[in-house]
Design an enzyme around this catalytic site. Structure first.
Site, PDB file in Angstrom:
ATOM      1  N   GLY A 130       0.818  -1.214   0.000  1.00 48.34           N
ATOM      2  CA  GLY A 130       0.000   0.000   0.000  1.00 48.34           C
ATOM      3  C   GLY A 130       0.852   1.264   0.000  1.00 48.34           C
ATOM      4  N   ASP A 131       1.939   1.246   0.768  1.00 47.89           N
ATOM      5  CA  ASP A 131       2.848   2.391   0.801  1.00 47.89           C
ATOM      6  C   ASP A 131       3.492   2.588  -0.572  1.00 47.89           C
ATOM      7  OD1 ASP A 131       2.311   2.284   3.571  1.00 47.89           O
ATOM      8  OD2 ASP A 131       3.990   0.913   3.861  1.00 47.89           O
TER       9      ASP A 131
END
Length: 300
Positions: free
Chosen positions: A250-251
Site C-alpha cells: 500500500g505504501d
C-alpha cells in the site's frame, strides 16, 4: 520537495520457523531485519523510482541508529529527530504455519520534541508534498495529524494521508490531495459491509464530500478504484504475479501514484503507476525497484 513523516518507526525482525511449537525451543530457518514504518516505505520506494525526498519523524536509542542507517543506505535523505530517551520499537513477525506479529510500543515523545517537528515542517512552502501515513504512538496527542496540517494550511502544501478510522476522517476538512484507504478500512470507517464496487464508490464519494480531493481505494488482488477530484471513477486490475509479501504494498502504491503524477499531472497515468508499484512490492520479498515497476506497467 516531497517529505514523509513516520512518527513511530520500527526495526522489523522477520523470522521463518518450520512448524513453530509453543513452550519449546524453535530455531529459525531464515531471518531478516528491516527498517519499518509506512512513511519510511514510501520514502524508499520514491527514491528507488528516482524521486528525491526527505524522511522525517522520530528515532531513539541503538535501534533508532540502525533505522537511520538502513534508510540512508537506500540513498534517502533523513531529517529525523533523535529522542533523548528510550529506543525505537522492535516488531517481531513470525512466519511459520501461520503468521504471528508482536509489535513494540515505541518511545515517549515530549512536548518539546513535538515542537521540534513543527519547527522543521514550518519551512515547507507552496508546491511541497507532505505524506502522513501510519499509526501514531500513544505518547503524542491523537490530533497530531490535524495539528500538523492546520499549521501548514496557509502555505499551499499538498497533503497525502494514508491512515485509518478517525485519524483519517478528522483530517479530511483540510482537503488532502490524496487519501488511500483499502476496502476493509473504508468499511470500518463507516461501519458497513461493502458488497460490490458500487458500494465502494458510494462510500469513497462520502470521503470526497468530507473534503478529500482524490480517493484511491486498494482491494488487494481485486485491483483498485480511483475517485478523481474531477472525473468519473476508474477501476483497474492488478498485473499477474505471485504474492510474496503484502507488507509495504500500500505504501508503494502511494509512492508510485505520486511519482506518476509528478511527471505530467495526469491522474490516470498516476493511477497506473501506483498499481504497478504496489504490485511490484507485493511480488517481491523487498520493496519495489524501478525495473520491476516498469516491467509490470506494461501489463496495465
Amino acid at each position: 520537495m516531497i517529505n514523509t513523516i513516520t512518527l513511530n518507526p520500527s526495526l522489523d525482525y522477520i523470522v521463518k520457523v518450520d512448524s513453530f511449537k509453543v513452550d519449546s525451543l524453535n530455531r529459525t530457518e531464515e531471518e531478516n531485519i528491516y527498517a519499518g514504518g509506512k512513511g519510511i516505505n514510501v520514502s524508499i520506494v520514491l527514491k528507488n523510482l528516482g524521486v528525491a525526498n526527505t524522511a522525517l519523524g522520530y528515532v531513539a536509542g541503538f535501534t533508532g541508529d540502525e533505522i537511520l542507517r538502513q534508510i540512508q543506505s537506500h540513498g534517502v535523505n533523513c531529517d529525523f529527530i533523535k529522542l533523548k530517551s528510550g529506543f525505537s520499537r522492535i516488531n517481531v513477525k513470525l512466519k511459520s504455519d501461520g503468521e504471528t506479529e508482536i509489535n513494540g510500543s515505541g518511545p515517549a515523545i515530549t512536548d518539546e520534541e513535538l515542537n521540534l517537528l513543527h519547527e522543521k515542517l514550518s519551512h515547507l512552502t507552496k508546491g511541497d508534498y507532505l505524506i502522513l501515513s501510519g499509526s501514531i504512538p500513544n505518547s503524542v496527542p491523537d490530533n497530531i495529524y490535524e495539528s500538523i496540517m492546520n499549521s501548514l494550511l496557509d502555505k499551499g502544501v499538498e497533503f497525502i494521508v494514508d491512515a485509518t478510522k478517525d485519524l483519517l476522517l478528522k483530517v479530511l476538512k483540510y482537503k488532502p490531495f490524496l487519501i488511500k484507504p483499502n476496502h476493509h478500512e473504508l468499511a470500518e470507517m463507516f461501519n458497513v459491509e461493502l458488497k460490490d464496487d458500487e458500494d465502494i464508490i458510494k462510500y469513497g464519494r462520502k470521503l470526497q464530500e468530507m473534503g478529500a480531493k482524490n480517493v484511491l481505494i486498494s482491494m488487494a488482488g481485486d485491483g483498485a478504484i480511483l475517485l478523481p477530484e474531477n472525473g468519473e471513477p476508474i477501476k483497474r486490475a492488478v498485473p499477474k504475479g505471485i504474492l510474496k509479501n503484502s507488507v509495504g504494498a500500500g505504501d508503494s502504491m502511494v509512492a508510485g501514484f505520486l511519482c506518476g503524477y509528478l511527471k505530467n499531472k495526469n491522474i490516470d497515468e498516476a493511477f497506473k503507476m501506483g498499481i504497478a508499484t504496489g504490485s511490484a512490492s507485493a511480488f517481491s520479498e523487498e520493496l519495489a525497484t524501478k525495473e520491476q515497476v516498469y516491467e509490470l506497467l506494461k501489463q496495465i
